[in-house]
Design an enzyme around this catalytic site. Structure first.
Site, PDB file in Angstrom:
ATOM      1  N   ARG A  86     -12.403  15.095   7.206  1.00  0.00           N
ATOM      2  CA  ARG A  86     -13.192  15.397   6.001  1.00  0.00           C
ATOM      3  C   ARG A  86     -14.652  15.697   6.354  1.00  0.00           C
ATOM      4  O   ARG A  86     -15.186  15.108   7.293  1.00  0.00           O
ATOM      5  CB  ARG A  86     -13.162  14.204   5.040  1.00  0.00           C
ATOM      6  N   ASN A 108       0.865  -1.179   0.000  1.00  0.00           N
ATOM      7  CA  ASN A 108       0.000   0.000   0.000  1.00  0.00           C
ATOM      8  C   ASN A 108       0.904   1.232   0.000  1.00  0.00           C
ATOM      9  O   ASN A 108       1.420   1.626   1.040  1.00  0.00           O
ATOM     10  CB  ASN A 108      -0.910  -0.024   1.236  1.00  0.00           C
ATOM     11  N   ARG A 149      -2.324  -1.968  -3.691  1.00  0.00           N
ATOM     12  CA  ARG A 149      -3.606  -1.286  -3.464  1.00  0.00           C
ATOM     13  C   ARG A 149      -3.665  -0.043  -4.352  1.00  0.00           C
ATOM     14  O   ARG A 149      -2.732   0.769  -4.354  1.00  0.00           O
ATOM     15  CB  ARG A 149      -3.714  -0.866  -2.003  1.00  0.00           C
ATOM     16  N   GLU A 157      -7.788  -5.684   4.756  1.00  0.00           N
ATOM     17  CA  GLU A 157      -7.661  -5.377   3.323  1.00  0.00           C
ATOM     18  C   GLU A 157      -6.461  -6.097   2.715  1.00  0.00           C
ATOM     19  O   GLU A 157      -6.496  -6.528   1.567  1.00  0.00           O
ATOM     20  CB  GLU A 157      -7.517  -3.858   3.134  1.00  0.00           C
ATOM     21  N   HIS A 193     -12.778   2.254  -0.123  1.00  0.00           N
ATOM     22  CA  HIS A 193     -12.760   1.191   0.896  1.00  0.00           C
ATOM     23  C   HIS A 193     -13.373  -0.113   0.381  1.00  0.00           C
ATOM     24  O   HIS A 193     -13.798  -0.953   1.169  1.00  0.00           O
ATOM     25  CB  HIS A 193     -13.548   1.579   2.170  1.00  0.00           C
TER      26      HIS A 193
END
Ligand code: AMP
Length: 398
Positions: free
Chosen positions: A238, A8, A89, A383, A178
């Site tokens: 956010r 990642n 990823r 993940e 996601h």
């Protein structure tokens, strides 16, 4: 047996996890942080041991070289040829990818063409991929997209009500994010849906980035993040969804440019912006306990947004069999889980064992009581294992 690396790569970081497949045994994991700095950090965990060093790591290639050296020095691999495949990823796969894909020129070009939709992420992923390819030229490289799982949404769920021309010409639509996590959770969640012909799940991936997804028959029907990961529910820094006029109005009020305000919506809003305490929900919850009014309202906003999306997805799915909590907050914040469940209980008839809930951190558990109309579970996400699985599958096909 085959060793597969899950990668990642962020703009200044490179996370890695090496698996023995198909056993899914983790051989090592770690992170290079602050890449580009003289005082970068390289950390690695292997075989019950852990090491962290501060040193210059000037680019991603240097981070990969450090990783190679660590793998050999610590005896995790004897030679780099043992790593037969790397899975990367990729945050934005746009409309092109509805599943993981082998890295070839076409894949690379498409990821590059999507940089405007995920400027920081996609660029960094390509830098990471190229650094690995240089060191492991013969390994199979696979791109695993955060957006792929959401490609099953129908037009009414992914189109924005903007002039159709813009949706077509600029591919301006909901892509979500996601997806790898939501897919993993939807698969693990099946064990709580035994005997149900068409399982309906509402999955809450709530960490510093947060998104909800409605899943029916293992397929994504709707997801809360939008064109980019800025949309949906409020997050650490956010805003989540806003009336679009907020941008226009605040630019006029403050004299800031659209780009400056966009950065504020991404990096200075959410928990951080409302509470003025922190982007980390642990700090905000602590401030709530101390009676800090802004922290209290920040937390209430967060819970409200999530409860509202759960209600929306309950309707979208025509009911629900399972609600899943996951990621940093969903797995660990017992109080946030309780508050969300309290907010939806009167309408949805859910009931959780509050004592059990208070004891569950970072591990899987069914929280709902037998009286609950919908099952509620905590499932830690993974993940990386999904990246390793898809990558290994391509390696077998080679
Ligand atoms: P993630 O992005 O999934 O790694 O989640 C990171 C976030 O999870 C942190 O910023 C915290 O807000 C939150 N978190 C982690 N542990 C806890 C905890 N014990 N209680 C509340 N929030 C937590």
């Amino acid at each position: 047996m085959a060793k597969v690396m899950a990668v990642n790569a962020g703009s200044s970081s490179l996370k890695f996890k090496l698996y023995e497949m198909p056993e899914e045994k983790v051989l090592c994991s770690g992170n290079a942080e602050r890449i580009g700095h003289e005082d970068a950090i390289f950390g690695i965990k292997w075989n019950g041991q852990e090491e962290k060093n501060i040193l210059p790591i000037l680019d991603h290639a240097a981070a990969v070289e450090l990783l190679v050296k660590a793998l050999i020095d610590k005896g995790i691999v004897k030679s780099m040829d043992e790593i037969v495949a790397c899975g990367h990823r990729i945050v934005q796969g746009g409309k092109y990818f509805s599943k993981s894909e082998l890295f070839n020129k076409d894949t690379e070009d498409k990821i590059e063409s999507l940089i405007p939709l995920a400027p920081l992420h996609n660029k960094a992923h390509l830098v990471g991929f190229r650094a690995f390819k240089k060191i492991l030229p013969d390994s199979v490289n696979v791109a695993v997209f955060d957006t792929a799982f959401h490609q099953t949404m129908s037009e009414e769920d992914y189109l924005f009500p903007i002039p159709y021309e813009y949706s077509e010409k600029y591919d301006c639509r909901r892509y979500g994010a996601h997806g790898t996590s939501h897919k993993y959770l939807s698969q693990v969640g099946l064990k709580y849906c035994e005997g149900i012909a068409h399982p309906k799940m509402i999955i809450c991936h709530i960490g510093s980035g947060a998104s909800l997804t409605a899943v029916k028959d293992g397929k994504c029907v709707a997801t809360s993040m939008g064109l980019t990961p800025l949309g949906g529910i409020m997050m650490g820094t956010r805003t989540g969804d806003l009336d679009p006029s907020v941008m226009n109005y605040l630019c006029k009020c403050t004299g800031k440019s659209v780009e400056e305000m966009y950065q504020i919506f991404n990096k200075k809003s959410g928990f951080l912006g409302v509470s003025e305490v922190s982007n980390d929900s642990r700090d905000v919850l602590k401030a709530c306990e101390e009676g800090n009014k802004k922290a209290i309202i920040a937390n209430r906003l967060f819970v409200r947004r999530i409860a509202d999306f759960i209600g929306q997805y309950f309707v979208r799915l025509g009911g629900a069999d399972l609600i899943i909590f996951s990621a940093g907050i969903g797995e660990n914040s017992t109080i946030t889980r309780e508050q969300i469940c309290d907010a939806i209980a009167p309408a949805l008839g859910i009931e959780i064992d509050k004592k059990l809930n208070a004891s569950i951190r970072g591990k899987e558990a069914l929280l709902s009581t037998p009286n609950s109309k919908i099952k509620v579970a905590v499932i830690p996400t993974d993940e990386e294992v999904m990246i390793a699985r898809d990558t290994y599958a391509y390696y077998l096909k080679k």
